[in-house]
Scaffold this motif. Sequence first.
Motif, PDB file in Angstrom:
ATOM      1  N   ASP A 196       0.826  -1.211   0.000  1.00 58.42           N
ATOM      2  CA  ASP A 196       0.000   0.000   0.000  1.00 58.42           C
ATOM      3  C   ASP A 196       0.855   1.255   0.000  1.00 58.42           C
ATOM      4  OD1 ASP A 196      -2.389  -1.393  -0.094  1.00 58.42           O
ATOM      5  OD2 ASP A 196      -2.666  -1.372   2.080  1.00 58.42           O
TER       6      ASP A 196
ATOM      7  N   LYS B 195       2.751   1.848  -3.478  1.00 58.85           N
ATOM      8  CA  LYS B 195       1.914   2.481  -4.502  1.00 58.85           C
ATOM      9  C   LYS B 195       1.854   3.997  -4.332  1.00 58.85           C
ATOM     10  CE  LYS B 195      -1.561  -0.390  -3.893  1.00 58.85           C
ATOM     11  NZ  LYS B 195      -2.879  -1.041  -4.033  1.00 58.85           N
TER      12      LYS B 195
ATOM     13  N   ARG C 252       3.056   6.707 -11.992  1.00 59.16           N
ATOM     14  CA  ARG C 252       2.464   6.181 -10.764  1.00 59.16           C
ATOM     15  C   ARG C 252       2.667   4.670 -10.738  1.00 59.16           C
ATOM     16  NH1 ARG C 252      -3.768   6.817 -12.745  1.00 59.16           N
ATOM     17  NH2 ARG C 252      -3.526   5.423 -14.512  1.00 59.16           N
ATOM     18  N   THR C 253       2.534   4.102  -9.547  1.00 62.42           N
ATOM     19  CA  THR C 253       2.544   2.656  -9.387  1.00 62.42           C
ATOM     20  C   THR C 253       1.115   2.231  -9.122  1.00 62.42           C
ATOM     21  OG1 THR C 253       4.820   2.570  -8.611  1.00 62.42           O
ATOM     22  CG2 THR C 253       3.404   0.736  -7.976  1.00 62.42           C
ATOM     23  N   THR C 254       0.570   1.414 -10.007  1.00 65.54           N
ATOM     24  CA  THR C 254      -0.839   1.036  -9.918  1.00 65.54           C
ATOM     25  C   THR C 254      -1.066  -0.256  -9.156  1.00 65.54           C
ATOM     26  OG1 THR C 254      -0.686  -0.067 -12.068  1.00 65.54           O
ATOM     27  CG2 THR C 254      -1.426   2.245 -12.056  1.00 65.54           C
TER      28      THR C 254
ATOM     29  N   ALA D 176       1.182  -3.330  -6.524  1.00 65.28           N
ATOM     30  CA  ALA D 176       2.418  -3.787  -5.892  1.00 65.28           C
ATOM     31  C   ALA D 176       2.123  -5.040  -5.071  1.00 65.28           C
ATOM     32  CB  ALA D 176       3.005  -2.698  -5.003  1.00 65.28           C
TER      33      ALA D 176
ATOM     34  N   SER E 211       6.023  -4.511  -8.956  1.00 57.87           N
ATOM     35  CA  SER E 211       5.377  -3.199  -8.992  1.00 57.87           C
ATOM     36  C   SER E 211       5.040  -2.884 -10.439  1.00 57.87           C
ATOM     37  CB  SER E 211       6.311  -2.098  -8.465  1.00 57.87           C
ATOM     38  OG  SER E 211       6.631  -2.316  -7.117  1.00 57.87           O
TER      39      SER E 211
END
Length: 135
Positions: free
Chosen positions: A24, A27, A37-39, A41, A53
Amino acid sequence: MKITVETTVAAPIEQVWRAYTSPDDIKRWNAASDDWRTTAATVDLREGGTFSSRMEAKDGGMGFDFAGTYTKIVAPRLIEYLFGDRTASVEFTDAEGGVNVRVTFDAEATHTIEQQRGGWQAILNNFARYVARSQ
């Protein structure tokens, strides 16, 4: 060739470790610039466990997965992993005002050393800002 980037995070080591290893949290900080952005993980934080990731441009134009396998975990001080045919280590050491986080990784041949160092440093700087805001 090995490349090293580092930063000092103004927080207790337990908080720094948790933010670095929690899907959490990942991201929220894992991006080199505001247009990425990291959508997704995942983290299986054990030796032999895997991580992944999904990084995407916010405009939807491109994306990639960054994934690997943990080879050594010494909580809350050290993470070593393989990603592809390369290795990386993340060291967490006590420092004045917080925790020094040092990432050392094998360079790749596609991008220049400066581009690689700049991208990884930008992500690490984003991590430090995220943790400081989360206190």
